[in-house]
Enzyme design. Structure first.
Site, short mmCIF file in Angstrom:
data_model
loop_
_atom_site.label_atom_id
_atom_site.label_comp_id
_atom_site.label_asym_id
_atom_site.label_seq_id
_atom_site.Cartn_x
_atom_site.Cartn_y
_atom_site.Cartn_z
N LYS A 16 0.83 -1.21 0.00
CA LYS A 16 0.00 0.00 0.00
C LYS A 16 0.86 1.26 0.00
O LYS A 16 0.57 2.21 -0.72
CB LYS A 16 -0.91 0.05 1.25
CG LYS A 16 -1.83 -1.12 1.41
CD LYS A 16 -2.80 -0.90 2.58
CE LYS A 16 -2.14 -0.83 3.94
NZ LYS A 16 -1.56 -2.08 4.40
N ARG A 91 -9.01 1.19 9.43
CA ARG A 91 -8.65 -0.21 9.64
C ARG A 91 -9.73 -0.98 10.37
O ARG A 91 -9.58 -2.17 10.61
CB ARG A 91 -7.37 -0.26 10.48
CG ARG A 91 -6.10 -0.46 9.65
CD ARG A 91 -5.02 -0.66 10.64
NE ARG A 91 -3.82 -1.26 10.25
CZ ARG A 91 -2.74 -0.63 9.83
NH1 ARG A 91 -2.78 0.65 9.56
NH2 ARG A 91 -1.63 -1.28 9.64
N ARG A 126 11.61 -6.14 4.58
CA ARG A 126 11.32 -4.70 4.60
C ARG A 126 12.35 -3.95 5.44
O ARG A 126 12.74 -4.38 6.51
CB ARG A 126 9.92 -4.47 5.15
CG ARG A 126 9.55 -3.00 5.18
CD ARG A 126 8.10 -2.78 4.99
NE ARG A 126 7.32 -3.08 6.18
CZ ARG A 126 6.01 -2.86 6.25
NH1 ARG A 126 5.37 -2.33 5.24
NH2 ARG A 126 5.35 -3.15 7.35
N ARG A 159 11.64 -2.57 11.21
CA ARG A 159 10.59 -2.21 12.16
C ARG A 159 10.39 -3.34 13.17
O ARG A 159 10.36 -4.50 12.79
CB ARG A 159 9.27 -1.97 11.42
CG ARG A 159 9.10 -0.54 10.98
CD ARG A 159 7.97 -0.39 10.02
NE ARG A 159 6.70 -0.91 10.50
CZ ARG A 159 5.53 -0.72 9.87
NH1 ARG A 159 5.51 -0.02 8.76
NH2 ARG A 159 4.42 -1.21 10.35
N ARG A 170 -0.38 -9.42 13.24
CA ARG A 170 -0.93 -8.31 12.45
C ARG A 170 -1.83 -8.83 11.33
O ARG A 170 -2.83 -8.21 10.99
CB ARG A 170 0.21 -7.45 11.87
CG ARG A 170 0.96 -6.68 12.95
CD ARG A 170 2.22 -6.05 12.43
NE ARG A 170 1.98 -4.95 11.53
CZ ARG A 170 2.88 -4.47 10.69
NH1 ARG A 170 4.07 -5.02 10.60
NH2 ARG A 170 2.59 -3.44 9.93
#
Ligand code: AMP
Length: 218
Positions: A16, A91, A126, A159, A170
């Protein structure tokens, strides 16, 4: 220029953020990412940051009233008057209802569809810039030198909530709390599903087509 009010939906790590940046540049409208705003608040030890920290670190959602408050303030700013992109908000269904209650009329929702096993693989690669919020991937979107941020030169980091066990939590949160938004926006006739592709530019082509179709209807 039509006033595009766009939401990107999709699991964490579906791409996203990358798509938001591309679309923001193409249409000259801002991307508003609650995740970036929350991480910024945590870094600056603001009251909101302190309240949000424990939730984000374990992969849970920050309470609705907190994020609804920050999004309301942000959307009231001048740069949103010609349109905007929401990345990571709403969300939950109550967050989407809050947008309705604020009189914000979303005219395009793009949900980027990526299978869970692929998400876990992507998240492990990531890398993010803790200073400016830019996001990279060791395989799909590396920074130029692979170590520092192309935009501001900060050393890239992983992260905390991209740790594999947190990613699984998540994903569960996404399926339980966020995915019902597809039905919410489907009923409003503004939802497009985009299959996430191996190559970023292929996903972008599908995303831009969905947006152009939505713009034609505004
Ligand atoms: P993101 O970068 O969008 O994946 O967001 C990182 C974390 O920030 C999430 O795992 C949540 O803890 C929190 N967060 C971001 N946006 C929201 C939201 N709209 N509602 C609740 N929590 C959020």
């Amino acid at each position: 220029m039509k006033n595009l009010k766009l939401i990107f939906l999709g699991a964490p790590g579906a791409g996203k953020g990358t798509q938001s940046d591309i679309v923001a540049e193409k249409y000259g409208i801002p991307t508003i990412s609650t995740g970036v705003m929350i991480r910024e608040a945590i870094k600056n030890n603001t009251e909101m940051g302190l309240a949000a920290k424990a939730y984000t670190e374990k992969g849970a959602l920050v309470p609705d009233e907190v994020v609804i408050g920050i999004i309301g303030e942000r959307l009231a700013k001048d740069d949103c008057k010609n349109g905007f992109i929401l990345d990571g908000f709403p969300r939950t269904v109550p967050q989407a209802e809050a947008l309705d209650n604020m009189g914000v009329k979303i005219n395009c929702v793009v949900s980027i569809e990526v299978a869970d096993d692929k998400i876990v693989e992507r998240m492990s690669g990531r890398r993010v810039c803790a200073k400016c919020g830019a996001s990279y991937h060791v395989a799909y979107k590396p920074s130029q030198d692979g170590v520092t941020c192309d935009k501001c030169g900060e050393t890239l980091s992983i992260r905390k909530d991209d740790a594999p066990e947190v990613v699984l939590d998540r994903l569960t949160v996404y399926h339980n709390q966020t995915e019902p938004l597809k039905e919410f926006y489907g009923k409003k006739g503004v939802l497009s599903l985009v299959e996430g592709q191996e190559e970023v530019q292929d996903t972008t082509a599908l995303t831009l087509k969905a947006i152009e179709d939505a713009i034609a209807k505004i």
